[in-house]
Design an enzyme around this catalytic site. Structure first.
Site, PDB file in Angstrom:
ATOM      1  N   ASP A  68       0.815  -1.208   0.000  1.00  0.00           N
ATOM      2  CA  ASP A  68       0.000   0.000   0.000  1.00  0.00           C
ATOM      3  C   ASP A  68       0.855   1.267   0.000  1.00  0.00           C
ATOM      4  OD1 ASP A  68      -2.656   1.371   0.466  1.00  0.00           O
ATOM      5  OD2 ASP A  68      -1.615   1.986   2.301  1.00  0.00           O
ATOM      6  N   ALA A  69       0.462   2.244  -0.810  1.00  0.00           N
ATOM      7  CA  ALA A  69       0.960   3.626  -0.777  1.00  0.00           C
ATOM      8  C   ALA A  69       2.462   3.723  -0.510  1.00  0.00           C
ATOM      9  CB  ALA A  69       0.182   4.428   0.266  1.00  0.00           C
ATOM     10  N   GLU A 126       1.455   0.057  -4.841  1.00  0.00           N
ATOM     11  CA  GLU A 126       0.588   1.194  -5.132  1.00  0.00           C
ATOM     12  C   GLU A 126       1.409   2.449  -4.912  1.00  0.00           C
ATOM     13  OE1 GLU A 126      -3.306   3.641  -3.512  1.00  0.00           O
ATOM     14  OE2 GLU A 126      -2.013   2.501  -2.167  1.00  0.00           O
ATOM     15  N   PHE A 157      -4.541   5.376 -15.586  1.00  0.00           N
ATOM     16  CA  PHE A 157      -5.459   4.634 -16.454  1.00  0.00           C
ATOM     17  C   PHE A 157      -6.881   4.784 -15.925  1.00  0.00           C
ATOM     18  CE2 PHE A 157      -7.758   1.027 -18.092  1.00  0.00           C
ATOM     19  CZ  PHE A 157      -7.217   0.768 -19.340  1.00  0.00           C
ATOM     20  N   THR A 204     -13.564   3.915  -5.096  1.00  0.00           N
ATOM     21  CA  THR A 204     -14.971   3.850  -4.708  1.00  0.00           C
ATOM     22  C   THR A 204     -15.149   4.349  -3.276  1.00  0.00           C
ATOM     23  OG1 THR A 204     -15.314   1.952  -6.173  1.00  0.00           O
ATOM     24  CG2 THR A 204     -16.960   2.319  -4.462  1.00  0.00           C
TER      25      THR A 204
END
Length: 625
Positions: free
Chosen positions: A258-259, A295, A322, A391
């Site tokens: 993550d990140a 990510e 993208f 989301t």
């Protein structure tokens, strides 16, 4: 070594890193309480080897004769983040995947899911009965959002505070192992999301043990993890050992990190480089490849460049550009980070290269952003039209199905699944799930709960979304986010599911689609008509994709090479609940066609080789039950 080591026959070696403490003891709580002093070595590790220890034993560490704390490398927290740790014997589980060799990254069709909201029960065990349907859709890889122990029973997983422990409310270590074993039995790979850029606030006791954090840098979640300051060697090893822990003891096939832009490391050898090196060594030891996928918000190709070329050697990276290019074309949204997108040329560039911003000026960031991804192989980029971030980080958690038409959902599916990259599907996307995916927590500290609510409001200001913020702490917010699996069996949901099946089947069987490749790809767009053509080839296999982001029908001449071209799929067909196709079954170069508004169509160039093998036929969606 940071984690405890259960040896056998009741013997267990306890290890904990606490370089500045004057005394550490292991406090055994069951079957009877006892306090055993530990000895400190030159590197600041305290150790004690005890007998009479069974895998059910619970324990704490007593620090400087003052306070009791759970193990920073606890492998199970049966009573939550504030309770004692429990000894785990990893040798006790009987695996049946000894012949499993994994799936290559280039062949993965990834399905991201959140354990707590994927089923009514919200457990690892409850996922297993759905695996056959996931596999039958054509998906061969599931990606679990973080499962490390977090506070309470409801959380996305990014507030975890015990990186080695498996969430108790999900089913603990045994539950995760059973799930992975069942996935492998069905030919499904497993990716696990891990967080190495921060730990959550509640139950985070690492500061009581040692300098795990630094004030040199700040992340959106507070102090950064100490990857490059004094005593950082042991901190780096803590997280590297954690990665190997999931691969070795839980048999996961890949980690999504993550990140990574919030992992601050100014050392000559970056933490990610060291991590990829150690995982590569582990892969060689095991005789098969394990993957790392990052990510990143940096658009930095160094993340996936080989270490010998100055990169970090990570195997893959999520491509947010993208998503942003696709999302803005479909929705027309232009606030926040979407400000930098919205043109056909952005989608064209992302199809060709990956990153849209490769050094250009970003209006959103008010600076130049990124570097070129043109040389990054296509199989190293993961793309999507939806994921948990895109989301759940909307104020109302709307999925794409709540923002665009049914035709646009089919178009989005085609863009992702027929792209030259590795596709990712967010749980429920494949049948048009319309329940929201909201942000939820179950903290126990009132001050922290209030801080989370304020932070979410600040995060949404620049988007200027309307409506009230759902309470992240509310059980109702969590329950609203659970998907309704039965929707996939009826109406337009069933049609969309069959459309996904068809697209995945075409991707797997047509060589020009099944081989991720940017070099043998041509993309042409018309900004005024809002239409995009993609040409791909692999040896004798050639395809043409027509993508119409215009709400109206568009008359155009596709850029076909010589030969005859047959239609393989058209989202406008009535079998896909479209308005009805006006595209011919066979095309020749120079033909003018009319592409329905918001539709996608795929044509395959006829070749003697394909004809000898019977060609590729469009299947009837009614056959998919």
């Amino acid at each position: 070594m940071h984690a405890i080591n259960y040896i056998s026959s009741g013997r267990c070696e306890f290890n904990v890193w606490a370089p500045f403490l004057s005394a550490v003891a292991v406090k055994i709580l069951s079957p009877e309480e006892r306090l055993v002093p530990m000895e400190k070595d030159m590197e600041g590790f305290w150790r004690a080897t005890l007998t009479g220890i069974t895998p059910a034993v619970r324990y704490l560490y007593r620090l400087s004769d003052e306070k009791d704390r759970p193990d920073p490398a606890s492998q199970y927290q049966p009573d939550g983040v504030h309770g004692p740790s429990q000894v785990i014997d990893h040798s006790a589980f009987r695996w049946s995947d000894e012949n499993w060799r994994g799936i290559s990254l280039s062949e993965m069709i990834i399905y991201e899911l959140h354990v707590g909201t994927f089923t009514p029960d919200g457990t690892f065990k409850a996922i297993i009965p759905r695996l056959d349907e996931v596999r039958d859709t054509g998906i061969n890889t599931i990606e679990l959002m973080p499962v490390s122990q977090f506070p309470g029973e409801r959380n996305w997983g990014y507030d975890g505070v015990y990186p080695y422990a498996v969430q108790n409310s999900y089913g603990g270590p045994q539950g995760l192992k059973h799930l992975v074993n069942e996935c492998h039995r069905r030919g499904i790979s497993v990716i696990l999301d891990v967080v190495y850029n921060h730990l959550g606030p509640e139950g985070n006791y690492l500061r009581d043990f040692g300098p795990y954090f630094t004030t040199t840098y700040l992340t959106p979640w507070g102090e950064a993890i100490n990857f490059d300051s004094a005593y950082s060697r042991e901190v780096r090893n803590y997280f590297i050992e954690n990665a190997l822990h999931w691969l070795r003891h839980y048999h996961v096939d890949a980690l999504r990190i993550d990140a990574v832009h919030a992992i601050f490391d100014m050392k000559a050898k970056h933490f990610l480089s060291e991590l990829s090196e150690r995982v590569e060594e582990f892969s060689q030891e095991q005789g098969r490849k394990y993957y790392l996928i990052a990510e990143s918000d940096l658009n930095d190709s160094r993340i996936v460049m080989p270490r010998e070329s100055g990169g970090y050697g990570i195997d893959g990276v999520w491509c947010d550009d993208f998503h942003h290019s696709l999302h803005t074309l479909l929705t027309g949204e232009n606030r926040g980070y979407y400000l930098d997108f919205g043109k056909i040329e952005h989608m064209v560039k992302s199809m060709k290269e990956g990153f849209v911003y490769s050094g250009e000026y970003s209006e959103f960031r008010k600076r130049n952003h990124g570097n070129s991804s043109g040389d990054i192989p296509a199989q190293q980029m993961v793309v999507f039209s939806q994921n948990h971030d895109q989301t759940g980080n909307r104020m109302l958690g709307e999925r794409l199905s709540a923002l665009v038409s049914f035709e646009a959902l089919k178009l989005a599916a085609g863009v992702v699944l027929l792209s030259p990259y590795v596709p990712l599907i967010f749980m429920g996307e494949e049948y048009g799930e319309d329940t929201p995916f909201l942000y939820f927590v179950s903290h126990s500290d009132p001050g922290l709960i209030e801080a989370v609510q304020r932070g979410r409001m600040r995060e949404f200001r620049e988007f200027k979304w309307q409506g009230g913020l759902p309470d992240p702490q509310s059980t109702e917010t969590f329950l609203k986010s659970k998907i309704d699996w039965e929707k996939r069996r009826e109406g337009h949901h069933k049609v969309l599911l069959n459309f996904y099946r068809q697209l995945i089947g075409l991707r797997k069987t047509i060589p020009a689609l099944s081989h991720p490749d940017k070099k043998n790809l041509c993309a042409e767009g018309n900004e005024n008509q809002r239409i995009l053509f993609i040409m791909r080839r692999k040896d004798a296999s050639q395809i043409m994709i027509a993508l119409n982001f215009n709400g109206a029908d568009v008359a155009c001449v596709p850029p076909l090479s010589d030969g005859a071209w047959n239609k393989a799929i058209d989202s406008a067909e009535s079998i896909w609940r479209g308005p009805g196709s006006v595209l011919p079954y066979e095309l020749v170069p120079g033909s003018e066609i009319t592409v329905r508004g918001g539709s996608i169509a795929l044509y395959i160039r006829k070749s003697p080789l394909l004809e000898e093998n019977g060609g590729i036929q469009q299947s009837n969606p009614e056959n998919h039950e």
